[in-house]
Design a protein around this motif. Structure first.
Motif, short mmCIF file in Angstrom:
data_model
loop_
_atom_site.label_atom_id
_atom_site.label_comp_id
_atom_site.label_asym_id
_atom_site.label_seq_id
_atom_site.Cartn_x
_atom_site.Cartn_y
_atom_site.Cartn_z
N VAL A 74 0.84 -1.20 0.00
CA VAL A 74 0.00 0.00 0.00
C VAL A 74 0.87 1.25 0.00
N GLU A 75 1.92 1.23 0.81
CA GLU A 75 2.82 2.38 0.88
C GLU A 75 3.48 2.64 -0.47
N THR A 77 2.35 1.90 -3.40
CA THR A 77 1.35 2.42 -4.33
C THR A 77 1.07 3.90 -4.08
N LEU A 78 0.93 4.27 -2.81
CA LEU A 78 0.62 5.66 -2.48
C LEU A 78 1.69 6.62 -2.98
N LEU A 89 -6.08 10.54 -3.58
CA LEU A 89 -5.25 9.85 -2.59
C LEU A 89 -5.99 8.63 -2.05
N LEU A 92 -6.07 5.81 -4.65
CA LEU A 92 -4.79 5.09 -4.70
C LEU A 92 -4.71 4.05 -3.59
N ALA A 93 -5.09 4.46 -2.39
CA ALA A 93 -5.06 3.53 -1.26
C ALA A 93 -6.00 2.36 -1.49
N MET A 142 1.44 7.02 6.69
CA MET A 142 1.48 7.18 5.23
C MET A 142 0.58 8.32 4.78
N LEU A 143 -0.63 8.37 5.32
CA LEU A 143 -1.57 9.40 4.90
C LEU A 143 -1.08 10.79 5.29
N ALA A 146 1.75 11.59 2.89
CA ALA A 146 1.23 11.83 1.55
C ALA A 146 0.53 13.18 1.49
#
Length: 201
Positions: A74-75, A77-78, A89, A92-93, A142-143, A146
């Motif tokens: 997931v990371e 991909t983000l 965003l 993507l997640a 991550m969020l 990002a």
């Protein structure tokens, strides 16, 4: 321990984990025996105790490792894309959580079979709870990163958003395993969430 012994020990641990994943996918949690693990990994019974303490601890570690690997995907991909909005965003997640079901099918079965086993195995329950906790922490981080990197303002607290996204992913995972054709993809999920937001705003 000399270099050869250390190398062999490290190799045995990795081989045991790989063997555990194979056995779990083929036989499930309850039916996998220590001898199955030895045969699948090409190791020996003593190595299970040496590296993990017990057969169950090895199986628990193998299930937890899948959660960790999925979080890493997931990371990747983000941060491979450049979303320009909170919706982009989020999509993507969700792609990394939902649109990978076909690719990860054997691991999904392994994951789902671990849940009922955890209800009767306190050690597995604790291991899965720890995995979910790490997933929530990593996802929130991550969020935040990002959002800062791409100048995207998140609509809710990252921890809350991650918990909801994981719940959606888990629920859709179960639906997909039973009826893949009827399970929405990431784009449809985000559209549905946006529509719900409009209804309750």
């Amino acid at each position: 321990m000399d270099r050869v012994a250390r190398t062999e020990a490290g190799g045995y641990r990795d081989r045991l984990l790989a063997g555990a994943v194979s056995c779990l996918q083929e036989k499930g949690y309850a039916r996998t025996t220590a001898r199955d693990l030895v045969a699948a990994s090409g190791t020996n019974l003593a190595s299970i105790g040496y590296h993990f303490g017990s057969k169950d601890a090895l199986l628990n570690e193998a299930i937890a490792a899948f959660f960790e690997q999925w979080t890493e995907r997931v990371e990747q991909t983000l941060f491979a894309g450049r979303p320009g909005s909170a919706r982009e965003l989020l999509e993507l997640a969700m792609r990394a959580l939902i649109d990978v079901f076909e690719e990860l099918r054997p691991q999904l079965v392994l994951c789902v079979e671990g849940f009922p086993a955890a209800l009767r195995a306190p050690a597995l329950k604790e291991k899965l709870a720890e995995s979910y906790a790490r997933c929530r922490t990593a996802g929130a981080d991550m969020l935040r990163r990002a959002g800062e990197q791409f100048g995207v303002e998140l609509p809710v607290e990252p921890e809350v958003l991650v918990s909801v996204l994981v719940a959606i992913s888990d629920g859709l995972m179960l639906q997909w395993l039973l009826d893949p054709a009827a399970t929405p993809d990431a784009g449809q999920v985000v559209a549905a969430l946006a529509a719900l937001s409009g209804l309750i705003a």
